[in-house]
Every structure is written in structure tokens, then in C-alpha cells.
Scaffold this active site. Structure first.
Site, PDB file in Angstrom:
ATOM      1  N   ASN A   9       0.866  -1.174   0.000  1.00 30.55           N
ATOM      2  CA  ASN A   9       0.000   0.000   0.000  1.00 30.55           C
ATOM      3  C   ASN A   9       0.908   1.231   0.000  1.00 30.55           C
ATOM      4  OD1 ASN A   9      -1.822   2.032   0.455  1.00 30.55           O
ATOM      5  ND2 ASN A   9      -2.405   1.387   2.522  1.00 30.55           N
ATOM      6  N   LYS A  11       0.168   4.225  -0.390  1.00 28.12           N
ATOM      7  CA  LYS A  11      -0.484   5.432   0.136  1.00 28.12           C
ATOM      8  C   LYS A  11      -0.180   6.629  -0.787  1.00 28.12           C
ATOM      9  CE  LYS A  11      -0.386   3.395   4.677  1.00 28.12           C
ATOM     10  NZ  LYS A  11      -0.408   3.559   6.117  1.00 28.12           N
ATOM     11  N   HIS A  98      -9.730   1.262   4.330  1.00 27.99           N
ATOM     12  CA  HIS A  98      -8.512   1.495   5.117  1.00 27.99           C
ATOM     13  C   HIS A  98      -8.847   2.454   6.265  1.00 27.99           C
ATOM     14  CE1 HIS A  98      -4.518   2.767   6.273  1.00 27.99           C
ATOM     15  NE2 HIS A  98      -4.070   1.683   5.667  1.00 27.99           N
ATOM     16  N   GLU A 100      -7.330   4.876   7.416  1.00 27.01           N
ATOM     17  CA  GLU A 100      -7.115   6.293   7.089  1.00 27.01           C
ATOM     18  C   GLU A 100      -8.314   6.859   6.332  1.00 27.01           C
ATOM     19  OE1 GLU A 100      -3.263   5.767   5.238  1.00 27.01           O
ATOM     20  OE2 GLU A 100      -2.465   5.190   7.190  1.00 27.01           O
ATOM     21  N   GLU A 170      -5.955  -4.699  10.275  1.00 31.86           N
ATOM     22  CA  GLU A 170      -4.931  -3.694  10.534  1.00 31.86           C
ATOM     23  C   GLU A 170      -5.277  -2.923  11.814  1.00 31.86           C
ATOM     24  OE1 GLU A 170      -2.754  -2.596   6.611  1.00 31.86           O
ATOM     25  OE2 GLU A 170      -4.423  -1.248   6.882  1.00 31.86           O
ATOM     26  N   GLY A 176       1.848   2.530  10.782  1.00 26.75           N
ATOM     27  CA  GLY A 176       2.799   3.638  10.646  1.00 26.75           C
ATOM     28  C   GLY A 176       3.419   4.073  11.961  1.00 26.75           C
ATOM     29  N   SER A 216       2.780  -1.833  10.491  1.00 29.02           N
ATOM     30  CA  SER A 216       4.214  -1.897  10.777  1.00 29.02           C
ATOM     31  C   SER A 216       4.809  -3.284  10.553  1.00 29.02           C
ATOM     32  CB  SER A 216       4.509  -1.395  12.197  1.00 29.02           C
ATOM     33  OG  SER A 216       4.127  -0.034  12.319  1.00 29.02           O
TER      34      SER A 216
END
Ligand code: PGA
Length: 254
Positions: A9, A11, A98, A100, A170, A176, A216
């Protein structure tokens, strides 16, 4: 047998030339490997899809993915990109839900239900993300929370449609942040989710769904995470931006 999948991904990273260089490096490294088991997916920014798709043409086991898709077929939705547009440039996969997108762009389980339907209608394979925040993990029934995300966005699907879905667990606190779920924490959730899928779709369907871990995951920890029986690969952010690290992660899926 369910597939092992490692999806990168990217991003909102890389320019087009940087993205092409990265995709080239990944495919060159992969071409030298004999025993890669996992299917690899590169989920690149919209602007790179067409060019990276051309680069991946004819390559085995490396597929093109997008990071989002609209919940609408076409029309007056300035700035949105429809699933049909994505398939028209060669995308096979799309990340949906996701954290985010959920946190920063207000996507709800209900929005995602629509996005999943439309993506499937257009022949895209959704990589459906789920996961809890740190607050939820510490203060609530966090496994129940994640199960509920799946129930609300996916359990309306019939068995044939549901069987196409890939799930990515996730934990938001691990994305991150450098904090990775331990292999035991990942396995606990993956097993609980697989049992949840089995309760609705039966054991055979549940056994064939790939459940990826993300948050991560990197060259140093992927092997121990992927060794867990219900972890079928990963959705990889930061470590997918370095070709050598990404290759190590890919090879960790056995
Ligand atoms: P990370 O991102 O590997 O950089 O934590 C994973 C993701 O958000 O998909």
C-alpha cells in the site's frame, strides 16, 4: 486452499517516475526468485495505475491494485474514481475501508458496504480493511468491534461474492507507528475473524478466505507474523516503498 498474498500500500507516496522506478525494481527482484509463493499486489496512487499496469503486463504473480474506489457508478462526483474506471486501466484489486479512509474521510461501514458491492460488480477484488483503535483495544470488546465491521459491510453478500473478498486486519495503533501486533495478537484476531466468517458462511468458505495482517509489518518481523496459521500474508505500507525490504516481506509468506 487459500492464497498467500502480500500487498503493498504505497499510500500518497512517490511521483510517477519514482513509482515506476519502484515497481521496476520490485519486478526485477521478483524475477530472480524461484520460490515465491505469495501473489503480490501493488496498490499504487490513482495517477500511477495506467503506467504501472503497463509495466506489470505479462508478469506472473504481480497484480495492480488501487487504494480506494467510489461508491457511485458515474456522474457528478467531482474528484472521485469509479470501479469501472479502475478496471479500465487494468486494476484487479482495490483496498477498501482502510482506517485512514475511515478516520480522515468519514467512511462508515454503510459507505463501505456500497463500495464493496460496486467493486465486486465491476470485477475488482476488494482488500477489505478492518481494525480497532488503541482506545477500543484498551476499553472495549475489541474483537467484537472488528467482527461488527465485517458483519455490517460484508455479511449481506451471497456466498459466491463473499468468497472473492480478501480481508486485511490492521490494528490502527500499529499502522505507521512502528508498534506491531505480536504474532500472538495477530493470530488471536485472525482466528476470531475466521470463526466469525464460519458462523455466517460455513467452515469451507471461511477456510478459503485470505486474511492479511497490516500495521508496521516489515522485513524484520514479517516471517514471525506470517508463520501464524491464520495469517495469510500482509498489507504493507512503509516497507513496501523499499524494494529490497518488500521482497523480504514477500518471501516471508510461505
Ligand atoms: P504500515 O501501513 O505498514 O506503514 O504500518 C500499513 C497500512 O496502513 O496498510
Amino acid at each position: 486452499m487459500r492464497k498467500k498474498i502480500v500487498a503493498g500500500n504505497w499510500k500518497m507516496n512517490t511521483t510517477l517516475s519514482g513509482g515506476l522506478a519502484l515497481a521496476t525494481e520490485v519486478t526485477e527482484l521478483l524475477s530472480k526468485e524461484q520460490n515465491v509463493v505469495a501473489d503480490v499486489v501493488l496498490c499504487v496512487p490513482f495517477t500511477h495505475l495506467f503506467a504501472v499496469g503497463k509495466l506489470l503486463e505479462g508478469k506472473e504473480k504481480v497484480f495492480l491494485g488501487a487504494q480506494n474506489a467510489a461508491a457511485f457508478v458515474s456522474g457528478a462526483f467531482t474528484g472521485e474514481v469509479s470501479p469501472e474506471m479502475l478496471t479500465s486501466v487494468g486494476a484487479k484489486y482495490v483496498i477498501l475501508g482502510h482506517s485512514e479512509r475511515r478516520e480522515k474521510f468519514g467512511e462508515t461501514n454503510e459507505t463501505l458496504r456500497k463500495k464493496v458491492n460496486l467493486a465486486l460488480d465491476n470485477g475488482l477484488i476488494p482488500i477489505f480493511c478492518c481494525g480497532e483503535s488503541l482506545d477500543t483495544r484498551q476499553n472495549e470488546d475489541f474483537i467484537g468491534f472488528v467482527k461488527h465491521q465485517l458483519t455490517e459491510s460484508l455479511f449481506h453478500l451471497d456466498e459466491a461474492s463473499f468468497s472473492k473478498i480478501i480481508i486485511a486486519y490492521e490494528p490502527i495503533w500499529a499502522i505507521g507507528t512502528g508498534l506491531t501486533a505480536t504474532p500472538e495478537q495477530a493470530q488471536e484476531m485472525h482466528l476470531a475473524l475466521r470463526q466469525h466468517l464460519a458462523s455466517h458462511y460455513g467452515d469451507d468458505v471461511a477456510a478459503n478466505i485470505s486474511i492479511l495482517y497490516g500495521g508496521s509489518a516489515n522485513a524484520a518481523n514479517a516471517a514471525s507474523l506470517f508463520a501464524e496459521p491464520d495469517v495469510d500474508g500482509g498489507l504493507i505500507g512503509g516497507a513496501s516503498l523499499k524494494a529490497a525490504d518488500f521482497l523480504t516481506v514477500i518471501k516471508a509468506a510461505k
